[in-house]
Design an enzyme around this catalytic site. Structure first.
Site, PDB file in Angstrom:
ATOM      1  CG  MET A  37     -11.317 -14.641 -20.162  1.00 49.53           C
ATOM      2  SD  MET A  37     -12.700 -13.576 -19.775  1.00 49.53           S
ATOM      3  CE  MET A  37     -13.707 -13.819 -21.203  1.00 49.53           C
ATOM      4  N   GLY A  38     -10.324 -18.678 -18.371  1.00 51.14           N
ATOM      5  CA  GLY A  38     -10.323 -19.731 -17.352  1.00 51.14           C
ATOM      6  C   GLY A  38      -8.910 -20.173 -16.984  1.00 51.14           C
ATOM      7  CG  HIS A  86     -20.694 -18.290 -23.459  1.00 52.38           C
ATOM      8  ND1 HIS A  86     -19.408 -18.587 -23.066  1.00 52.38           N
ATOM      9  CD2 HIS A  86     -20.575 -17.725 -24.683  1.00 52.38           C
ATOM     10  CE1 HIS A  86     -18.553 -18.192 -23.998  1.00 52.38           C
ATOM     11  NE2 HIS A  86     -19.247 -17.675 -24.998  1.00 52.38           N
ATOM     12  CB  ILE A 137     -15.831 -30.127 -25.974  1.00 54.57           C
ATOM     13  CG1 ILE A 137     -15.147 -28.972 -26.727  1.00 54.57           C
ATOM     14  CG2 ILE A 137     -15.568 -31.481 -26.631  1.00 54.57           C
ATOM     15  CD1 ILE A 137     -13.729 -29.214 -27.139  1.00 54.57           C
ATOM     16  CB  CYS A 143      -4.344  -2.396  -7.429  1.00 52.89           C
ATOM     17  SG  CYS A 143      -4.367  -2.572  -5.640  1.00 52.89           S
TER      18      CYS A 143
END
Ligand code: NAD
Length: 548
Positions: A170-171, A260, A267, A403
């Site tokens: 996601m990042g 999380h 890491i 959208c």
């Protein structure tokens, strides 16, 4: 494990007894086509699934093929349970996934049931067959940075730089989301391969192994007002304090490392990804302790930047709660991205609305893009996104568009599209749906409903009412989920899908469902005390039975 390849059917041949069932079946197939580990029916987020197992998948497919136009299929945690005669205008599919009774809604009990094969992790859109690939994440991230630009920088990130971490699933959308907003971004990522993947897919422009070089590139781009993204191989717990100690100040600072999770996610400073794997195996307790120490250092740097004047927010990765566990008492002085940027949009019913061309025709999406540009020509937030998406987004699976439209706008667009389907302008029906991260869709105290004015963050009545109301409004698929059994806490969410098949019935179902869906979301925020939501309700004629 069964090695099967599922691809969504395209074209105009019906396998089911109606387009509503066929569209739902294609969305299920599309989910798996876009999934991260389709062979295990896993769609995303490491464990979120589309069906409990392959036996269930096969039974769902044959149930949808058998389903009459006045019948409803009942699904429980990814398993088809039965078919009931209901009504032509009733939902074709209803589902409840992973909902546990209060005291038993814990990570341990959840895993126990999952191991026995009694429930499955639903995610948001995975179990409800509404996932459309990474476009959804890209636009959510784009909207968040766009909202930050509007709030603090006159509507554009040109001439500003963003400092962040984590270029994972996601990042990895962050660099492109920032450059789409005209800004410069330095993203710190410990795993070189992750940066290379983002570059290969067009989400990030440059890689750097040297902080000096990365800073020079970013600060020069900022000064020139150029959009630039640089992925720096490094550890956030080391790099962010280093940048702070040099007295440099980013305009925006956030983070999307997997903070999380202190065993499989974050890491610790001083370890390469390979060394992290070894320590995790050899000594998980030491690993977790070191990860928490690093998260605390990382969080202190975020707080320092904020105190010096940077715009800071948590991007839903729970870094504040984890840092607080390690003694960073003031971690929550940094706000979450939802209360800061997204909630005002929820108060207008604006959220991640999306549509999918069931025919598989990319031209159908292009034609709807044109309709959006015409109908919402005065709304830069909408038109900027559509233009930029048209240019940058590569379709995955069935062509789709996300959208962020508001209350009233969604039903209006869907009505026009239904008309295009009726007139044969589009190649086939179009399915309308949304993420569960939406105004009416979810109760999640660490994210979407964090810090509500009246403290009702954990009240789950709202998504349940949302699902009941959408079923009453004749939606095609309605889902109620629970999940999030990790450290980010439990949520309850609701999903909805409505198919525009060009009929009069579907015109009515689209108008009623899409109005009810965001209408109740707006009343949820009005009830929690948000003036903006009360104003929207009044302006849009939503009949609030006001308590004030
Ligand atoms: P991911 O696990 O795929 O990626 C995390 C990345 O962070 C990995 O590439 C990893 O190498 C990197 N990383 C870990 N520790 C690091 C460190 N100390 N320094 C630098 N890099 C480090 O996860 P993801 O799917 O990209 O999600 C990231 C986080 O953002 C998750 O916690 C997720 O829940 C959260 N998130 C929330 C929302 C939301 O609230 N809607 C949206 C997107 C992401």
């Amino acid at each position: 494990m069964t090695a099967r390849q599922i691809r969504a059917a395209r074209g105009s041949t019906l396998r089911c007894k109606g387009w509503r069932q066929e569209a739902i079946l294609r969305l299920l197939e599309n989910n798996i086509e876009n999934g991260e580990r389709p062979e295990e029916l896993i769609i995303y987020s490491a464990t979120a699934k589309a069906a409990r197992n392959w036996g269930c998948f096969d039974r769902i497919v044959s149930a949808l093929r058998d389903l009459e136009e006045d019948e409803t299929l009942v699904m429980q945690s990814g398993k088809p349970i039965g078919i009931f005669r209901t009504h032509r205008l009733a939902p074709r599919v209803i589902m409840a996934n992973a909902n546990l009774v209060g005291k038993w809604a814990t990570a341990d009990h959840f895993r126990e049931l999952e191991e026995k094969g009694l429930i499955m992790v639903p995610g948001y859109t995975a179990a409800a067959w509404q996932y459309i690939g990474t476009q959804g994440i890209l636009q959510g991230t784009y909207e968040t940075f766009a909202a930050a630009a509007r709030a603090s920088f006159g509507g554009t990130l040109a001439g500003h730089w963003v400092l962040t971490g984590g270029l994972g699933g996601m990042g990895g959308a962050q660099p492109l989301a920032v450059t789409m907003n005209g800004g410069t971004v330095l993203a710190v990522e410990v795993d070189e391969q992750r940066i290379r993947r983002r570059i290969a897919t067009g989400y990030c422009q440059r890689i750097s192994f040297d902080l000096e070089e990365a800073l020079t590139l970013c600060l020069e781009a900022k000064a020139a007002g150029q959009a630039l993204s640089v992925g720096l191989v490094g550890n956030t717990a080391q790099v962010l304090p280093e940048i702070a100690s040099r007295g440099l100040l980013p305009d925006i600072v956030t983070d999307q490392t997997s903070a999380h999770d202190t065993l499989y996610g974050y890491i610790p400073e001083g370890l390469s990804p390979a060394e992290a794997v070894s320590l995790r195996r050899a000594d998980p307790e030491t690993y977790k302790a070191r990860a928490l120490d690093s998260i605390a250092r990382h969080m202190r740097a975020l707080l320092t930047f904020q105190r010096r004047g940077a715009v800071a927010f948590e991007y839903g990765n729970n870094i504040r709660a984890m840092a607080k566990l390690r003694g960073v008492e003031d971690a929550f002085e940094v706000e979450g991205f939802i209360p800061k940027y997204i909630r005002p949009m929820f108060c207008e019913g604006r959220g991640p609305f999306r549509w999918i061309a069931v025919s598989g025709e990319t031209n159908d999406i292009a034609a709807i893009d044109e309709v959006v540009l015409r109908e919402f020509s005065g709304n830069r937030q909408v038109t900027d996104w559509i233009r930029t998406a048209h240019k940058h987004v590569v379709f995955q699976g069935l062509p789709a568009r996300i959208c962020w439209l508001a209350h009233g706008e969604r039903g209006h667009l869907a009505g026009l599209v239904n008309d295009l389907v009726r007139r044969g302008v589009l190649a086939g029906p179009v399915a309308f749906t949304r993420d569960h991260l939406d105004c009416g869709g979810v109760a999640r105290p660490y994210r979407e409903t964090e810090n509500l004015l009246d403290g009702s963050d954990a009240v789950a009545d709202w998504p349940i009412l949302n699902a009941l109301l959408n079923a009453s409004s004749m939606a095609d698929l309605v889902a109620v989920h629970s999940g999030g059994a990790g450290s980010a806490g439990y949520y309850v969410s609701a999903g909805v899908t409505v198919v525009a098949d060009g009929t009069e019935d579907s015109a009515m179902r689209l108008e009623r469902t899409l109005t009810s869906d965001t209408g109740l979301g707006i009343l949820r925020y009005a009830d929690a005390g948000y003036e903006a939501a009360r104003r929207t309700a009044k302006e849009k004629g939503i009949r609030e039975i006001s308590s004030v």
